[in-house]
Design a protein around this motif. Structure first.
Motif, PDB file in Angstrom:
ATOM      1  N   LEU A  73       0.819  -1.215   0.000  1.00 28.79           N
ATOM      2  CA  LEU A  73       0.000   0.000   0.000  1.00 28.79           C
ATOM      3  C   LEU A  73       0.850   1.261   0.000  1.00 28.79           C
ATOM      4  O   LEU A  73       0.443   2.282  -0.554  1.00 28.79           O
ATOM      5  N   SER A  74       2.036   1.190   0.590  1.00 31.27           N
ATOM      6  CA  SER A  74       2.929   2.340   0.551  1.00 31.27           C
ATOM      7  C   SER A  74       3.404   2.606  -0.868  1.00 31.27           C
ATOM      8  O   SER A  74       3.464   3.765  -1.310  1.00 31.27           O
ATOM      9  N   ALA A  75       3.726   1.540  -1.594  1.00 33.32           N
ATOM     10  CA  ALA A  75       4.230   1.696  -2.963  1.00 33.32           C
ATOM     11  C   ALA A  75       3.116   1.853  -3.993  1.00 33.32           C
ATOM     12  O   ALA A  75       3.331   2.429  -5.066  1.00 33.32           O
ATOM     13  N   HIS A  76       1.927   1.335  -3.657  1.00 38.93           N
ATOM     14  CA  HIS A  76       0.823   1.327  -4.632  1.00 38.93           C
ATOM     15  C   HIS A  76      -0.475   1.775  -3.950  1.00 38.93           C
ATOM     16  O   HIS A  76      -1.377   0.965  -3.720  1.00 38.93           O
ATOM     17  N   PRO A  77      -0.595   3.052  -3.646  1.00 41.96           N
ATOM     18  CA  PRO A  77      -1.792   3.521  -2.951  1.00 41.96           C
ATOM     19  C   PRO A  77      -3.071   3.413  -3.775  1.00 41.96           C
ATOM     20  O   PRO A  77      -4.168   3.567  -3.232  1.00 41.96           O
TER      21      PRO A  77
END
Length: 254
Positions: A73-77
């Motif tokens: 989720l940090s890399a692909h919000p």
């Protein structure tokens, strides 16, 4: 589920159906993140298929799921699809007291608790998306039992009912619940499975799944033709014949 324009996380995508589906979805214009336990396989997939990224995850480990979810989720919000692909299939003999219990417990942790924890780790994020999908993976054996894999059969039946129940709970929200129901497919799910001539070739299976996703965007269950023999035996009234045929023809049929 739309066939393109998604950001998709697929734990259990370092081989077999998971990897084949990840590659096909990537080719259809989706951002795909594959997950698995083996870092060497993850690195090889990322190197061989530019544009696909990877995250280490062990779906039998609750802490690993939480860590992977934060990383993804940090890399692909904009993540909007999670496919709970990871699973194991082990033979068991309950007529002996030796060995089967450990195998059964491992199967339950991986095949039932794993998807439950995975969905739990991502559901708050998915509910905030305008259009999101949870794809579960059951099996034709959720509907007709293979004698040698009792806990696997039960775990996939549980995933089917979990999918049905979550679909009811998320009705009217932005989250869709889609259940993939494979028949026997030529993968390394069990020893000798890749050479099983009665099983469906992997490419053929993924071709048909991709076509169904494209042509049935509102489907709730993705069923290739080969799985319908198992899926609808009870509804057709020939369940006993289905079970007998399944257990007579191939001891490793999924």
């Amino acid at each position: 589920m739309n066939i393109s324009g998604n950001t998709i996380f697929i734990p259990g995508a370092t081989s077999g159906i998971g990897l084949a589906l990840a590659l096909r979805l990537h080719d259809r214009g989706n951002t795909v993140i594959v997950g698995g336990r083996r870092e060497d396989r993850l690195a090889a997939i990322a190197a061989e298929h530019p544009g696909i990224s990877s995250v280490r995850i062990d779906t039998a480990d609750a802490d690993s799921i939480d860590t992977a979810a934060r990383t993804v989720l940090s890399a692909h919000p904009d993540l909007n699809v999670v496919i709970a692909m990871a699973g194991i299939m082990r033979a068991e003999d309950w007529t002996t007291r030796e060995g089967f219990l450990a195998t059964a417990e491992e199967t339950v942790v991986t095949n039932i608790l794993g998807p439950i924890r995975l969905i739990g780790a991502f559901i708050e994020h998915l509910r905030a998306q305008p259009d999101a999908t949870i794809m579960t993976v059951s099996s034709g054996l959720a509907f007709a039992p293979l004698r040698v894999t009792p806990t696997y059969n039960a775990s996939k039946a549980a995933i089917h009912m979990l999918s049905e129940s979550l679909r009811l709970q998320f009705a009217g929200t932005s989250v869709s619940v889609l259940e993939l129901e494979p028949p026997a497919v030529r993968t390394a799910l069990m020893p000798g499975h890749e050479e099983n001539e009665s099983a469906m070739p992997l490419d053929e299976f993924v071709d048909e799944v991709t076509s169904l996703l494209e042509n049935q965007p509102d489907a709730t269950e993705i069923q290739v033709e080969r799985v319908k023999f198992l899926r609808y035996g009870e509804a057709r009234g020939d369940y006993a014949t289905v079970v007998a045929t399944l257990n007579r023809t191939d001891p490793h049929t999924r």
